[in-house]
Enzyme design. Structure first.
Site, PDB file in Angstrom:
ATOM      1  NE  ARG A 143      -3.986   0.845   1.814  1.00 27.68           N
ATOM      2  CZ  ARG A 143      -4.623   1.106   2.633  1.00 27.68           C
ATOM      3  NH1 ARG A 143      -4.956   0.433   3.551  1.00 27.68           N
ATOM      4  NH2 ARG A 143      -5.282   2.192   2.197  1.00 27.68           N
ATOM      5  CG  HIS A 144      -1.152   4.815   0.562  1.00 24.81           C
ATOM      6  ND1 HIS A 144      -1.078   5.085   1.970  1.00 24.81           N
ATOM      7  CD2 HIS A 144      -2.842   4.571   0.799  1.00 24.81           C
ATOM      8  CE1 HIS A 144      -1.641   5.080   2.780  1.00 24.81           C
ATOM      9  NE2 HIS A 144      -3.258   4.999   1.813  1.00 24.81           N
ATOM     10  NE  ARG A 147      -4.309   9.055   3.108  1.00 26.84           N
ATOM     11  CZ  ARG A 147      -5.717   8.837   1.791  1.00 26.84           C
ATOM     12  NH1 ARG A 147      -5.840   7.911   1.447  1.00 26.84           N
ATOM     13  NH2 ARG A 147      -6.466   9.893   2.525  1.00 26.84           N
ATOM     14  CB  THR A 150     -10.094  10.510   3.230  1.00 27.35           C
ATOM     15  OG1 THR A 150      -9.435   9.297   4.305  1.00 27.35           O
ATOM     16  CG2 THR A 150     -10.928  10.408   2.738  1.00 27.35           C
TER      17      THR A 150
END
Length: 237
Positions: A143-144, A147, A150
């Protein structure tokens, strides 16, 4: 004497009002702040201090070192345990203890770290390739990196700002008094600077661990991604 008493009361009342005014939440509390680069008004025109790439000079071809194969040749596997440049949060009141690291107890928000080979109950497990085996291919599902939240995930900040700008206002005290001047500084959706470094370091680590496989490859590696996160991986691979 009466004048002195009146003056004393006036000073006390004024001091109390001033104290309340000083601790009352600022109107910007809970608002969202963001960085803009280059700053508005900054001179971005070319100048002699930053010459065009064509005149910087080219040192000529250089030799790149041979591909590494750490997991095939090293006596131990690399172990990821650094979260530089993050700083571990400390409790507000209790003294920090070496036995509890909050960064490893944040669920999906915890930074990536290697686990001991025996974590899942496999005795004598190791990430190192055994002497009588040969590594022929590697697949990575990932996965990333870290971050920003949202879009719309800052409900708490919105509530604080709404209260701060209301007619009544609010006043935070005690451990929450920081809310009086607090602003929401997180972006949305894209990788944080730390998240970008995670993906870059992951690509570099894979090249060091499995780079020798490229010497026998008849096809180029396949990188497939739908997110900004994994785009940083090939930059260092």
């Amino acid at each position: 004497m009466r004048v002195s008493s009146i003056l004393f009361v006036f000073i006390v009342e004024t001091s109390v009002k001033a104290a309340k005014t000083a601790t009352r939440a600022s109107s910007f509390a809970g608002s969202t702040t963001a960085a803009i680069f280059p700053p508005v008004g900054a001179d971005t025109a070319a100048n002699s201090l930053f010459p065009n790439p064509s005149v910087v000079g080219y040192a000529g071809p250089t030799i790149t070192g041979d591909e590494a194969a750490v997991l095939q040749t090293a006596p131990a596997a690399p172990f990821v345990d650094s979260v530089f440049p993050l700083v571990e949060p400390q409790p507000l009141e209790a003294a920090p203890t070496a036995s509890f690291d909050i960064l490893t107890h944040l669920g999906s928000l915890s930074p990536f770290r290697s686990l001991p080979p025996t974590t899942f109950g496999v005795i004598n497990a190791s990430a190192v390739v055994p002497d009588d085996c040969t590594l022929t291919q590697v697949h990575l599902l990932h996965r990333h990196g870290a971050r920003y939240p949202t879009i719309g995930a800052n409900e708490v900040a919105a509530a604080v700002h709404a209260a701060a700008t209301s007619e009544e206002g609010f006043e935070a005290t005690g451990p929450l008094k920081f809310l009086n001047t607090w602003t929401y500084k997180l972006g949305a959706e894209i990788l944080t600077p730390f998240g970008r470094s995670q993906m870059f370091n992951l690509g570099m680590g894979f090249r060091v661990k499995y780079g020798e496989l490229l010497k026998e490859a008849t096809e180029l590696p396949v990188f497939r991604t739908l997110s900004e996160g994994f785009n940083k991986f090939p930059l260092s691979y």
